[in-house]
Design a protein around this motif. Sequence first.
Motif, PDB file in Angstrom:
ATOM      1  N   SER A 152      -0.439   4.112   1.440  1.00  0.00           N
ATOM      2  CA  SER A 152      -1.034   5.004   2.449  1.00  0.00           C
ATOM      3  C   SER A 152       0.012   5.333   3.510  1.00  0.00           C
ATOM      4  O   SER A 152       0.701   4.428   3.989  1.00  0.00           O
ATOM      5  CB  SER A 152      -2.198   4.317   3.171  1.00  0.00           C
ATOM      6  OG  SER A 152      -3.085   3.717   2.268  1.00  0.00           O
ATOM      7  N   SER A 182       0.860  -1.180   0.000  1.00  0.00           N
ATOM      8  CA  SER A 182       0.000   0.000   0.000  1.00  0.00           C
ATOM      9  C   SER A 182       0.897   1.230   0.000  1.00  0.00           C
ATOM     10  O   SER A 182       2.032   1.159   0.477  1.00  0.00           O
ATOM     11  CB  SER A 182      -0.823  -0.013   1.296  1.00  0.00           C
ATOM     12  OG  SER A 182      -1.264   1.290   1.627  1.00  0.00           O
ATOM     13  N   SER A 223      -0.819   3.364   6.567  1.00  0.00           N
ATOM     14  CA  SER A 223      -1.276   2.032   6.120  1.00  0.00           C
ATOM     15  C   SER A 223      -1.479   1.040   7.267  1.00  0.00           C
ATOM     16  O   SER A 223      -0.557   0.767   8.050  1.00  0.00           O
ATOM     17  CB  SER A 223      -0.246   1.465   5.132  1.00  0.00           C
ATOM     18  OG  SER A 223      -0.486   0.093   4.918  1.00  0.00           O
ATOM     19  N   GLU A 279      -6.324  -4.190   0.195  1.00  0.00           N
ATOM     20  CA  GLU A 279      -7.261  -4.610  -0.853  1.00  0.00           C
ATOM     21  C   GLU A 279      -7.987  -3.409  -1.438  1.00  0.00           C
ATOM     22  O   GLU A 279      -8.660  -2.676  -0.718  1.00  0.00           O
ATOM     23  CB  GLU A 279      -8.273  -5.590  -0.257  1.00  0.00           C
ATOM     24  CG  GLU A 279      -9.244  -6.136  -1.285  1.00  0.00           C
ATOM     25  CD  GLU A 279     -10.057  -7.300  -0.749  1.00  0.00           C
ATOM     26  OE1 GLU A 279      -9.461  -8.350  -0.433  1.00  0.00           O
ATOM     27  OE2 GLU A 279     -11.285  -7.159  -0.630  1.00  0.00           O
ATOM     28  N   ARG A 290     -11.124  -5.422  -4.432  1.00  0.00           N
ATOM     29  CA  ARG A 290     -10.888  -6.872  -4.365  1.00  0.00           C
ATOM     30  C   ARG A 290      -9.543  -7.321  -4.937  1.00  0.00           C
ATOM     31  O   ARG A 290      -9.334  -8.505  -5.177  1.00  0.00           O
ATOM     32  CB  ARG A 290     -12.014  -7.647  -5.091  1.00  0.00           C
ATOM     33  CG  ARG A 290     -13.401  -7.460  -4.491  1.00  0.00           C
ATOM     34  CD  ARG A 290     -13.537  -8.308  -3.236  1.00  0.00           C
ATOM     35  NE  ARG A 290     -14.886  -8.326  -2.713  1.00  0.00           N
ATOM     36  CZ  ARG A 290     -15.329  -7.507  -1.742  1.00  0.00           C
ATOM     37  NH1 ARG A 290     -14.540  -6.611  -1.207  1.00  0.00           N
ATOM     38  NH2 ARG A 290     -16.547  -7.609  -1.299  1.00  0.00           N
TER      39      ARG A 290
END
Length: 176
Positions: free
Chosen positions: A12, A10, A15, A79, A82
Amino acid sequence: MTKILAFGASNSSDSINKQLAKYASGLINNATVELLDLNDYEMPIYSKDREKKDGIPQLAHDFYNKIGGSDLVLISFAENNRSYTTAFKNILDWMSRINGKTFQEKPMLLLATSPGARGGGSVLETALKRMPFQGGVVKGSFSLPSFNENFDTEKGIISNKELNEQLVNIIHSIEL
Ligand SMILES: Cc1cc2nc3c(=O)[nH]c(=O)nc-3n(C[C@H](O)[C@H](O)[C@H](O)COP(=O)(O)O)c2cc1C
């Protein structure tokens, strides 16, 4: 000492998968941990045309070499719809142009978490199916559902005892 390469898949800054990857890698005995941040490996979106024009970016080689220098690759997958995050998939696509067996026969521990009850189960399933074809030797996997209820972000630990025990057991079952 086992050299662990760990990251949340990720980009972020806060995260939850990076937090889980950090916690899980800290549970492994006799190990050193290098925790990567995908933001340090941001590259142009993969395209055949870019590859033809400019070649494979140095950052893709750097990440690939980090994998090569490790004894265990621990990934916690975020995710998105998906599937893998764009940030991870882009790095994967570039690295796969160096070697289709991108994970270089390294043992892998695959995790996932999300705020939802399925805990990133779909992306984890995708990764579990795919990694063996991509040179990864999967040794174990774990999904943490409902991150906000089951992880103490202040302490950086799984707060749900049963789920924590599950992860600890998986980690102890890994032979490196
Ligand atoms: C574009 C987008 C798509 C998402 N899709 C899913 C999903 O399919 N399944 C899921 O459980 N969470 C989904 N989420 C929520 C993420 O799991 C959540 O943002 C999580 O914090 C991402 O992990 P990270 O904090 O490690 O980046 C999505 C979030 C975004 C922004």
